[in-house]
Write an enzyme that holds these catalytic residues in place. Structure first.
Site, PDB file in Angstrom:
ATOM      1  CB  THR A 236     -11.919  22.774   0.155  1.00  0.00           C
ATOM      2  OG1 THR A 236     -12.809  23.146  -1.037  1.00  0.00           O
ATOM      3  CG2 THR A 236     -12.453  23.470   1.677  1.00  0.00           C
ATOM      4  NE  ARG A 238      -6.964  15.271  -4.017  1.00  0.00           N
ATOM      5  CZ  ARG A 238      -7.733  15.281  -4.355  1.00  0.00           C
ATOM      6  NH1 ARG A 238      -8.215  16.089  -3.189  1.00  0.00           N
ATOM      7  NH2 ARG A 238      -8.734  14.324  -4.733  1.00  0.00           N
ATOM      8  CD  GLU A 267      -4.260  15.352   3.067  1.00  0.00           C
ATOM      9  OE1 GLU A 267      -5.169  15.249   2.266  1.00  0.00           O
ATOM     10  OE2 GLU A 267      -4.680  16.972   2.322  1.00  0.00           O
ATOM     11  CG  HIS A 286      -8.706  15.123   1.963  1.00  0.00           C
ATOM     12  ND1 HIS A 286      -7.325  15.212   1.510  1.00  0.00           N
ATOM     13  CD2 HIS A 286      -9.949  15.696   1.337  1.00  0.00           C
ATOM     14  CE1 HIS A 286      -8.166  15.295  -0.286  1.00  0.00           C
ATOM     15  NE2 HIS A 286      -9.187  15.696   0.347  1.00  0.00           N
TER      16      HIS A 286
END
Ligand code: DGY
Length: 320
Positions: A236, A238, A267, A286
């Site tokens: 959680t 990067r 992303e 994210h």
């Protein structure tokens, strides 16, 4: 004369009003879509302050075009999207939003760990697709969380908050960090481990370290091979910290049991990404800090940082 500020995403009215009161504010008016690079390149030439998201790449070439810029206020705790040394050379202060998102991100990390271990998204889809014909003994069996060993890579604020939750599940907790965190060790009964030992002994490996030149691809082929066959990797932090190609092969070849990912190297992640084809991966877009209260607090902290610098004062959260 009010200082000029550019805001890269539409935020709730209370934040916009606060900024407009003190600054000549221009902004990208979409809530969802990031500001196009060309627009940012144009806008940054004029402004004294930039209020940005982690989706904006604030690199050297952008900063070199910003002759009046005094502050870049990032609405995130992570700031790997900003070239800190280029900002420093230009005398631009960079700020982030630590503290306010710790507990919310730890909640999500634990939720993802549980969802992955107990196959919750897969089980829910199984039911809705009409596959549930009878209760059966080994149907959708997962891994136990209680009493297992959790290895946390990165023992900062969020690492500690995850460890606190793990205590409630009677987990044994190992951690690896650049520096030993004696206070956390005493308070939460943690055991420090070298990375290799942590990988070999943990049932769950949780990545909670910032993305830096040092941590890029920290978890690759060699590290994944050290993990247990029943091991679960949770990220959680990067995307770039875990090598995605290596992770894909480790999952496909059953070197590890499953992964829970809230973050990706690119992303938004492409729907064609190989990791999205695997049943033993739980993916999220994210959303670690995404509670209404926390996102508002992050916007407030970023506002305070920005306004302090523009007032000629030291901001509460400078970085680098
Ligand atoms: C951060 O703040 O760095 C998170 O990734 C988003 O909340």
């Amino acid at each position: 004369m009010k200082p000029k500020v550019y805001l890269t995403r539409k935020l709730p009215d209370e934040i916009i009003n606060q900024l407009s009161e003190k600054c000549e504010l221009r902004m990208w008016s979409s809530e969802e879509e990031p500001v196009p690079r060309a627009v940012l390149e144009r806008e940054i030439q004029e402004v004294d302050g930039l209020f940005c998201m982690l989706t904006e790449e604030i690199d050297r070439s952008l900063l070199e075009n910003a002759s009046n810029l005094k502050v870049v206020a990032n609405m995130a705790v992570g700031y790997n999207n900003i070239d800190i040394s280029a900002a420093k050379e230009k005398g631009v202060v960079v700020t982030n939003t630590p503290g306010v998102l710790t507990e919310t991100t730890a909640d999500l990390t634990f939720a993802l760990l549980m969802a992955t271990a107990r196959r919750i998204p897969e089980a829910s889809t199984y039911l809705r697709k009409g596959k549930w014909e009878a209760w059966s003994p080994m149907q959708l069996t997962g891994q136990d969380i209680h009493g297992s060993t959790l290895g946390i890579i990165g023992m900062g604020r969020i690492g500690e908050a995850v460890a606190k939750r793990a205590r409630g599940f009677d987990m044994n907790i190992l951690y690896h960090n650049r520096r030993r965190n004696q206070e956390a060790e005493d308070k939460l009964e943690l055991q420090y481990a070298e990375l290799d030992q942590l990988l070999k002994e943990s049932d769950f490996v949780c990545v909670l370290t910032p993305l830096t030149a040092e941590t890029k691809n920290l978890i690759g082929v060699k590290e994944l091979r050290m993990m247990k066959k029943t091991g679960i990797l949770i990220n959680t932090a990067r995307g770039g910290i875990v090598n995605e190609e290596a992770l894909y092969h480790a999952l496909k070849e059953e070197d590890i049991w499953a992964a829970g990912l809230d973050v990706f190297a690119e992303e938004p992640v492409s729907l064609q990404h190989p990791l999205l084809t695997l049943p033993n991966v739980v993916t999220l877009p994210h959303i670690g800090s995404a509670s209404v209260t926390t996102r508002l607090k992050m916007a407030e902290v970023a506002t305070e940082n920005l306004l302090k610098v523009l007032d000629g004062e030291k901001p509460p959260h400078p970085v680098g």
